[in-house]
Design an enzyme around this catalytic site. Structure first.
Site, short mmCIF file in Angstrom:
data_model
loop_
_atom_site.label_atom_id
_atom_site.label_comp_id
_atom_site.label_asym_id
_atom_site.label_seq_id
_atom_site.Cartn_x
_atom_site.Cartn_y
_atom_site.Cartn_z
CE LYS A 169 -5.96 -28.86 -34.34
NZ LYS A 169 -7.22 -29.53 -34.16
C1 LIG Z 1 -3.03 -30.16 -39.30
C2 LIG Z 1 -4.47 -30.45 -39.08
N1 LIG Z 1 -5.31 -30.35 -40.13
C3 LIG Z 1 -6.61 -30.62 -39.99
C4 LIG Z 1 -7.15 -31.02 -38.80
C5 LIG Z 1 -8.62 -31.26 -38.72
O1 LIG Z 1 -9.27 -30.24 -37.99
P1 LIG Z 1 -10.64 -30.52 -37.27
O2 LIG Z 1 -10.35 -31.51 -36.20
O3 LIG Z 1 -11.06 -29.22 -36.72
O4 LIG Z 1 -11.54 -31.08 -38.29
C6 LIG Z 1 -6.31 -31.16 -37.67
C7 LIG Z 1 -6.83 -31.61 -36.37
O5 LIG Z 1 -7.82 -32.22 -36.23
C8 LIG Z 1 -4.95 -30.84 -37.82
O6 LIG Z 1 -4.15 -30.90 -36.77
N1 LIG Z 2 -6.07 -32.77 -34.94
C1 LIG Z 2 -6.27 -32.50 -33.57
C2 LIG Z 2 -7.19 -33.46 -32.89
C3 LIG Z 2 -7.91 -32.82 -31.75
O1 LIG Z 2 -8.85 -31.95 -32.28
P1 LIG Z 2 -9.51 -30.74 -31.52
O2 LIG Z 2 -9.67 -29.71 -32.57
O3 LIG Z 2 -10.77 -31.23 -30.97
O4 LIG Z 2 -8.60 -30.28 -30.43
C4 LIG Z 2 -4.89 -32.45 -32.93
O5 LIG Z 2 -3.97 -32.13 -33.64
O6 LIG Z 2 -4.71 -32.73 -31.78
#
Ligand SMILES: Cc1ncc(COP(=O)(O)O)c(C=O)c1O
Ligand SMILES: N[C@@H](CCOP(=O)(O)O)C(=O)O
Length: 466
Positions: free
Chosen positions: A112
Site C-alpha cells: 500500500k
Molecule cells: C497484505 C495484502 N495482500 C493483498 C491484499 C489484496 O490487495 P487488493 O485489495 O488490491 O486486491 C491486501 C489488501 O487488500 C493486503 O493488505
Molecule cells: N487489504 C486492504 C483492504 C482495503 O483495500 P484498498 O486497497 O481498497 O484500500 C487493507 O489492508 O486495508
C-alpha cells in the site's frame, strides 16, 4: 486525461477532481476514458531508469497538465526516497523462473505504501493550491490504514478517519495505526468486518449530508483512481528487471479488493507483455468462484490467517466488469444492484473473455501454512500469509514454466507473527528498527458499534475543519 464513472451517470472529471472525489456521485468508480499505450520500443528505452523516473513515465499521462512535470517528479522522488531498499521493489528468486516481488520495503511494510505515500503528497499539493481542507474517510482490513495514516500524517489540510474491523486485524497492524500521534488522526474500531467498514465509507460518499456541506470528503481506498495508477508502475519495473518487454511475464497477485491485480491488467493493456495474471484468494473466494463457475455470490465472510484479504465485496471488480460490458455503465449498475440481492452471472461470452484474462485459485489456511513452511525449508525465506497464497496459486495455475512467474509480495512477515507460528515455524520475523518499540507506544482508538450514524457522529465531533 478525462475520467468516467463505471455506472455511466456521474459527470466526467479531470485528474485533480478525480483525486479529490473518491467515489463517483452515481456510486461508480472512476476510470480513465482511454488508456495510454506504450510501444515495446518505448518500454525498452526505460531500462535502467530509477524507480521514481519510471513511475513518472508510466503515470504522467494520467496526471497530464493537472500537475506540472517538475512538481510531480519531485513528489515521486520524495515518495520512493523513504523506502528501505535501494531497488524499491526488489525481486527475490525462489526457483528457476519463480520470483517474489517484495513490495513491503516502504515505511509501513505493505504494498500500500507505493500508492499511499504518493497519495498523501498529491492530496496536500492539490488542497494547498485550492486553499481547501478535506476529511479523509477510509476502511482497512489492516494495511491501507497504516499506510494512509503515514502518508497523510504530515498533511496540513486533512483530518483522517480510518475504520478497521475490531479485533480482526493483526496486533502489529493495529498498533501501526493506533500509535501514530496527531490530533488530525482518528482510528475507529468497528464491531463488524471489513465489508461493514467499506460499506460505511461508500455510504458516506453517497450521501455527504452529514458533512454539513462545509468541507469535502476524500478517499484513500482503491476506489480512488490515484491508488490504482501508482500500483501499475511496479509491474513495469519487475518486467524490465527480468528482460521485459522482450519476454513476457506471468504475475500471481494476492487479491482482496481487486485493486492490485486490476493494476496488472491495466499494465498489460498499456502494452506490457503479460501472458498470465493469477487471482490468488484466501477462503473468501468470491472472485475465484466467479472465475471458475460464472456465479458471483456473496457468502458469509470467514476470518483467516490472511486477514487483510478477508473481503467479500471486492470494490475494483466493478472496474473490470465495466470493461467486460463494453463500458456500458447502465449494464454494470443493473448487474451490481442485482448482485446486492443474490447470486448473478454474466453473459457466457463475457465470462469466457474474463477467463482468458485471468486464472484463479483459492487457498485455505492449512495450505497457506504448508506453503510458508515449504518455502522456508527450501529457501530459508519467510513469506507472509498473503504472499504465501500468491506463491501457492502461482504454482498451481502456472501455464508455461519458461515464462518468469512473479508473485507480488504484498506484506512483510513481521506483520503476521501468528500466521508464522501457525505454520509451525519457531523463527520470529523481526520488525525493522523504525518500528522496534511498536509494542511500547501508546495506542489511541475508539471502539464503535457497527452503525453508520454512530461513526458519522463520531467524525462530526472530532474533525477540525468541517
Ligand atoms: C497484505 C495484502 N495482500 C493483498 C491484499 C489484496 O490487495 P487488493 O485489495 O488490491 O486486491 C491486501 C489488501 O487488500 C493486503 O493488505
Ligand atoms: N487489504 C486492504 C483492504 C482495503 O483495500 P484498498 O486497497 O481498497 O484500500 C487493507 O489492508 O486495508
Amino acid at each position: 486525461m478525462r475520467y468516467i464513472s463505471t455506472r455511466g451517470e456521474a459527470p466526467a472529471l479531470g485528474f485533480e477532481d478525480v483525486l479529490l472525489t473518491g467515489l463517483a456521485t452515481d456510486g461508480g468508480l472512476y476510470v480513465p476514458e482511454s488508456l495510454p499505450h506504450f510501444s515495446l520500443e518505448e518500454i525498452r528505452s526505460w531500462r535502467g531508469l530509477s524507480y521514481s523516473e519510471l513511475a513518472f513515465k508510466v503515470m504522467y499521462p494520467f496526471v497530464d497538465d493537472a500537475i506540472p512535470e517538475v512538481d510531480f517528479r519531485q513528489m515521486l522522488e520524495e515518495t520512493y526516497d523513504v523506502f528501505a531498499h535501494k531497488a524499491i521493489a526488489p525481486l527475490v528468486q525462489l526457483d528457476v523462473n519463480e520470483w517474489v516481488l517484495e513490495l513491503f520495503r516502504g515505511p509501513t511494510l505493505a504494498f500500500k505504501d507505493f500508492a499511499l505515500q504518493l497519495l498523501g503528497r498529491l492530496l496536500d499539493y492539490v488542497l494547498e493550491k485550492r486553499g481547501e481542507h478535506a476529511v479523509i474517510m477510509g476502511a482497512t482490513s489492516g494495511d491501507t490504514g497504516s499506510a494512509a495514516i503515514e502518508g497523510c500524517r504530515r498533511c496540513e489540510h486533512v483530518d483522517i478517519f480510518i475504520l478497521h474491523p475490531h479485533e480482526r486485524v493483526s496486533e502489529v497492524q493495529r498498533r501501526q495505526m493506533t500509535t501514530v500521534p496527531g490530533d488530525n488522526i482518528h482510528n475507529i474500531a468497528v464491531k463488524g468486518n471489513f465489508d461493514d467498514c467499506q460499506r460505511m465509507v461508500k455510504a458516506s460518499f453517497g450521501d455527504q449530508s452529514f458533512m454539513g456541506g462545509k468541507v469535502r470528503l476524500a478517499a484513500v481506498n482503491s476506489i480512488n483512481w490515484a491508488r490504482i495508477m501508482a500500483q501499475i508502475v511496479y509491474y513495469f519495473q519487475a518486467s524490465l528487471s527480468l528482460g521485459g518487454p522482450d519476454r513476457s511475464m506471468a504475475f500471481s497477485v494476492p487479491t482482496g479488493n481487486f485493486g492490485d491485480i486490476f493494476a496488472g491488467y491495466l499494465a498489460k493493456k498499456m502494452g506490457l507483455p503479460i501472458s498470465q495474471l493469477v487471482i490468488a484468494t484466501n477462503r473468501n473466494d468470491i472472485l475465484h468462484r466467479f472465475m471458475s463457475g460464472n456465479r458471483y455470490e456473496q457468502h458469509q465472510l470467514e476470518h483467516t490467517l490472511s486477514p487483510s484479504m478477508d473481503i467479500m465485496v471486492s470494490s475494483n471488480f466493478e472496474r473490470l466488469l465495466f470493461d467486460m460490458h463494453g463500458r456500458d455503465g447502465a449494464a454494470v449498475k443493473l448487474l451490481l444492484e442485482n448482485a446486492a440481492k443474490g447470486p448473478v452471472s454474466i453473459e457466457d461470452y463475457r465470462w469466457r473473455h474474463a477467463r482468458k484474462l485471468f486464472d484463479s485459485e483459492s487457498v485455505d489456511d492449512k495450505t497457506t501454512c504448508e506453503t510458508i513452511r515449504q518455502v522456508y525449508d527450501d529457501n530459508e525465506y519467510l513469506l507472509d500469509p498473503h504472499t504465501a497464497i500468491g506463491v501457492r496459486a502461482a504454482r498451481t495455475c502456472r501455464r508455461d514454466s519458461s515464462v518468469p512467474m512473479i508473485t507480488l509480495g504484498t506484506a512483510h512477515p513481521a506483520k503476521f507473527p501468528d500466521a508464522i507460528a501457525a505454520a509451525g515455524l519457531s523463527v520470529r520475523p523481526e520488525l525493522p528498527p523504525h518500528m522496534a518499540d511498536l509494542f511500547e507506544r501508546e495506542e489511541r482508538y475508539t471502539v464503535l458499534e457497527n452503525n453508520l450514524t454512530a461513526v458519522q457522529d463520531f467524525m462530526a465531533k472530532h474533525w477540525k475543519y468541517a
